[in-house]
Scaffold this active site. Structure first.
Site, PDB file in Angstrom:
ATOM      1  N   HIS A 106       0.851  -1.192   0.000  1.00 26.56           N
ATOM      2  CA  HIS A 106       0.000   0.000   0.000  1.00 26.56           C
ATOM      3  C   HIS A 106       0.887   1.243   0.000  1.00 26.56           C
ATOM      4  O   HIS A 106       1.774   1.377   0.851  1.00 26.56           O
ATOM      5  CB  HIS A 106      -0.899   0.013   1.236  1.00 26.56           C
ATOM      6  N   ASP A 142      -7.643  -1.772   4.235  1.00 24.82           N
ATOM      7  CA  ASP A 142      -6.274  -1.379   4.567  1.00 24.82           C
ATOM      8  C   ASP A 142      -6.075  -1.228   6.074  1.00 24.82           C
ATOM      9  O   ASP A 142      -5.342  -0.353   6.546  1.00 24.82           O
ATOM     10  CB  ASP A 142      -5.896  -0.052   3.877  1.00 24.82           C
ATOM     11  N   CYS A 710      48.163  33.890 -16.812  1.00 25.98           N
ATOM     12  CA  CYS A 710      48.386  33.188 -15.544  1.00 25.98           C
ATOM     13  C   CYS A 710      49.694  32.401 -15.535  1.00 25.98           C
ATOM     14  O   CYS A 710      50.312  32.230 -14.488  1.00 25.98           O
ATOM     15  CB  CYS A 710      47.213  32.278 -15.227  1.00 25.98           C
TER      16      CYS A 710
END
Length: 905
Positions: A106, A142, A710
């Protein structure tokens, strides 16, 4: 154990397969009759295995069990009934018959949400936790004792579909099988359900899923997502084309976001909706907002909500011969799916003819096999249900005319460099150019003359949040994350082609925005950027893991393999020296790995990044994949470092800022970081070098790109026997250099990037003079409009001096002597720095070259050359020059995560 599986659907099929793998004897499968001539997936799987399959239309009549049905069931001799998903009412004579009884899956955390629409009500109620229960069946609804439960978080925008796919299906299959194992081992609990917190809600059907507009935006959102996609939340909207309109794909909207679009009256709503480019914005009675993506009318036609006012406005396209062939191929595919239909004609409706969700998946894949460039989503099929509409939609996509919203760009145009350049100047978020919050802007300056180029949108914190949200959705829900890697590579390659078509325009923008000499910008800034995207486009379908023998685990029947997966949303923060190339070095690898990007260009050089965003959109990269945010590092960069949804940050810039970013990334969410930071790269020139080449390359090592490089050689060590000759030749060459307008093809040396950097260079050289270094030439700002600085040479530089230790990031050559024969000493001096980005050596002695290159502590070593980078060669530093690599195969690892999977068999 002898098991009867009672149920249906793909979920039931997967449970059945796993039970068989566990060695259980499935003595019978009880499922629903065939529908439209097609068997349920559970029945198909069982029949393939030769397991008895029973397809009862019903088990009871007028509340009484049908004796012959019960008799057929009992004849199987089942010891346990497993009901993974069952829509039929099973009589207690069957439930109680087996030795071990019956267990049922469920999809809620019982006792909450008993009943048939449990997932719907979990979302409608806005539950923060969801999950599933496996319980022992009894005669209640259920209400039986609990055997096993597992829970998950419910996300704010989950739908029935997403929570089912993410958790309830995969974990539910595992949980049901685990429950059977517990029963087989005699360890299965029977926990009585508590009465506290128990709820029962009715079955959600079309007649009770009508929207009540007199609620908060969150409640309306929960109602729509809770009914998505079956039965679908609807409203009576006479002014929206037909009586009933069903709303799909709801999300909550940031209430600080202004919705721009056309108003749409909706009876009963507190305010009119707004049809926007992203979808239909709706208002709750609290003034807050939600958005829906799709609308469906009573005739079954589904459209994108954003396209409402355009629906039905486009005329049918006439097919050419190739397209007619494709249409006939697809007619055959439809026929093979819809086996119950005698003939597929233009009016045949895919779903009314019996197609199900699995058939949609198959149809999308069949199209991909025949036309790989036609990337369909499942929603495309839902929105084009008849064969004629479907073919029209496919053909429009193949032609690139699939009603995609035209990209709107508010260009700043300038006539410069014998061309008209068109520059976007707004933020680029989720596939659109938009103003920053509050309309905030700043001026970007041309360093050649100090004049303003244009006003650029200045991103704010809320803009960062929007961009990250767009990138996250594009990664998790959009087509980019689902795209075939080869198709992703084609898009990246198409982007590179567009960049090449616009290379002169890009190079010109780069020149006026950053001061780059045009010819260098054309070859390197833009040229290498194009090469980078092409290189990584080829990697998209070659990212793979490995299989690994593991020897310690017993029993030694294991398969261990690794998977390389994209990280997710990646932030990229780049500097101002190579605005486009730094973007390319990181973004290309990031996209090739399958990530999405939020990029902050340097505030002083945003224009080529924004032009790139335009080209990315025109290349077909989906919305949200690339986002560009000009703005300050303190605000935009900091927020990206701190943002919990950013999973990787790639940064190029100063060591100081890199340390701060690394700390922020660690504190926020331990996001992955790669840093390419400062440098003070040594270049060692031995007396046995090729002098002319050493002078030429030595100058390039320092003055390339105005020294804003760089990996520039921050300090030259020249053997004393050639020192004076080397210096003399360098000065002679400097005198020949032309300083001037970067757009002039004869210019060798353009302006520094921006005024603040120019001032730092002046201060840097003044410090060198104060420390006692000999200034041979240069050292001053050029007296003309713009930010020009003379190529400069210092000699007699001692190891302790500031200019010997710190990076100038400009056209300043620092020269020190070393004594002949003292190779190890000059290596010690060269390595006596906290930086380790690049290095170089000039010598004709190959043994010396290899010895020195082995001992230089830097990420890149150049021998008898300098600045020779390539897209296939990894680039990155050691020590405080950072970690991680750009370029080459290794760069992909910066944007991938490795998952290890171990299977016992």
């Amino acid at each position: 154990m002898k098991i009867a599986v009672i149920g249906q659907s793909l979920f039931g099929q997967e449970v059945y397969k796993e039970l068989r793998k566990d060695g259980h004897n499935i003595v019978g499968v009880f499922t629903i009759p065939d529908k439209d001539g097609k068997a349920d997936p559970l029945a198909t799987e069982a029949e393939k295995d030769g397991v008895p399959v029973f397809k009862f239309p019903r088990w009871r009549v007028k509340g009484q069990a049908i004796p012959e049905v019960v008799a057929q069931y009992k004849a199987t001799g089942a010891e346990l009934n497993v009901l993974p998903f069952c829509s039929q009412f099973i009589p207690m004579e069957v439930i109680d018959h087996p030795k071990h009884g019956s267990i049922i899956y469920h999809p809620s955390l019982l006792p909450r949400h008993r009943g048939a629409s449990a997932i719907n009500w979990t979302l409608i109620h806005g539950d923060k936790k969801g999950g599933f229960t496996v319980f022992w069946a009894d005669d209640g609804l259920d209400t039986g004792p609990i055997l096993l439960q597992r829970e998950c978080n419910v996300e704010p925008n989950d739908t029935v579909n997403t929570i089912y796919k993410r958790f309830l299906f995969p974990e539910g299959v595992k949980g049901t099988v685990d429950a059977v194992r517990l029963i087989a081992e005699g360890k299965a609990p029977r926990i009585t359900q508590p009465q506290e917190g128990a709820t029962y809600e009715c079955i959600q059907k079309k007649d009770n899923s009508k929207i009540d507009w007199n609620q908060s935006a969150e409640a309306i959102h929960n109602w729509i997502r809770g009914n998505d996609k079956v039965p679908g939340a609807w409203a009576e909207c006479y002014l929206i084309r037909s009586l009933k309109v069903t709303f799909y794909g709801s999300t909550l909207v940031d209430n600080g976001t202004a919705a721009n679009g056309q108003p749409l009256e909706i009876p009963g709503a507190s305010k009119p909706g707004i049809v926007t480019k992203a979808g239909l914005v709706l208002f709750g009675n609290d003034g807050k907002t939600l958005m829906v993506k799709n609308l469906q009318f009573e005739d079954g036609k589904m459209i994108a909500a954003a396209q409402y006012f355009k629906a039905g406005s486009s005329a049918a396209v006439e097919l050419n011969e190739e397209e007619k062939t494709f249409a006939e191929q697809m007619r055959a595919v439809w026929q093979s799916i819809l086996t119950n239909v005698s003939q597929i004609d233009d009016s045949t409706d895919f779903f009314k003819s019996g197609a199900a969700s699995m058939d949609v998946v198959r149809l999308v894949e069949e199209v991909k096999l025949r036309a790989s460039s036609c990337q369909l989503q499942n929603e495309d099929v839902y929105m084009n249900t008849t064969f004629q509409d479907f073919i029209q939609m496919c053909v429009r996509k193949l032609r690139g005319e699939d009603d995609e919203e035209e990209l709107v760009v508010d260009y700043v145009e300038k006539n410069v460099n014998n061309m008209t350049i068109k520059m976007p100047h707004q933020l680029f978020i989720n596939g659109e150019f938009v103003d920053a919050e509050g309309g905030k802007t700043y001026k970007t300056i041309n360093p050649t003359d100090g004049t303003a180029i244009c006003d650029v949108s200045l991103a704010q914190i809320s803009d960062v949040n929007k961009a990250v949200a767009a990138a996250k959705e594009a990664f998790e829900e959009g087509e980019w994350g689902k795209m075939n890697p080869r198709d992703r590579g084609r898009l990246i390659y198409k982007l590179a082609d567009l960049m090449e078509q616009h290379q002169e325009e890009l190079a010109t923008i780069e020149s006026i925005d950053s001061g780059a000499v045009y010819t260098l910008a054309l070859k390197t800034h833009v040229g290498m950027s194009i090469q980078t995207f092409r290189y990584f486009a080829g990697w998209c379908d070659k990212i793979q893991g490995s299989t690994i023998p593991i020897n310690q685990a017993r029993p030694n029947r294991n398969l261990t393999f690794t998977k390389k997966e994209p990280i997710g949303v990646c932030a990229i923060v780049i500097p101002w020296n190579y605005p486009l190339m730094m973007l390319a070095w990181k973004t290309a690898a990031c996209l090739a790995a399958g990530n999405t990007v939020v990029l902050k260009p340097a505030q002083v050089t945003p224009l080529t990044a924004l032009k790139f965003a335009e080209l990315a959109a025109r290349a077909g990269l989906p919305k949200g994949v690339v986002n560009i945010l000009p703005g300050s590092g303190a605000l935009v960069g900091q927020r990206l470092s701190d943002h919990p949804d950013v999973r990787k940050l790639g940064f190029t810039g100063s060591t100081e800022i890199g340390k701060h970013i690394m700390k922020s990334c660690a504190v926020s969410n331990v996001k992955k970081v790669s840093l390419e930071l400062g440098g003070k790269s040594p270049l060692i020139i031995f007396s046995d070098c090729d002098m002319d080449k050493a002078v030429r390359m030595g100058m390039s090592s320092v003055f390339f790109n105005k020294g804003e490089n760089c990996i520039a050689a921050g300090r030259l060590f020249v053997e004393d026997s050639i020192h004076d000759q080397f210096v003399k030749k360098v000065v002679e060459e400097i005198k020949k250099m032309k300083i001037g307008d970067p757009l002039d093809r004869s210019t060798d040396h353009g302006p520094q990037n921006h005024k603040a950097h120019l001032d730092k260079l002046v201060e840097y050289c003044q410090t060198g003079v104060k420390e006692g270094a000999t200034l041979i030439c240069g050292g001053k700002q050029v007296q003309r409009p713009g930010f020009f600085f003379e190529p400069t040479v210092f000699t007699d530089v001692q190891d302790h001096m500031h200019i010997a230790i710190e990076e100038s990031f400009g056209p300043v050559m620092i020269i020190s002597k070393f004594k002949s024969g003292e190779v190890d000493d000059v290596l010690r001096r060269a390595n006596a720095t906290e930086y380790g980005l690049a290095s170089g050596v000039f010598t004709r002695d190959i043994s010396k070259a290899l010895y020195v290159s082995e001992r230089l502590n830097a990420g890149t070593v150049f021998v008898n050359t300098y600045n020779k980078t390539d897209v296939a060669s990894p680039f990155g530093g050691f020590k405080q020059s950072g970690f991680g690599k750009d370029l080459g195969q290794e760069a992909l690892n910066e944007y991938l995560k490795t998952k290890a999977v171990t299977i016992e068999y």
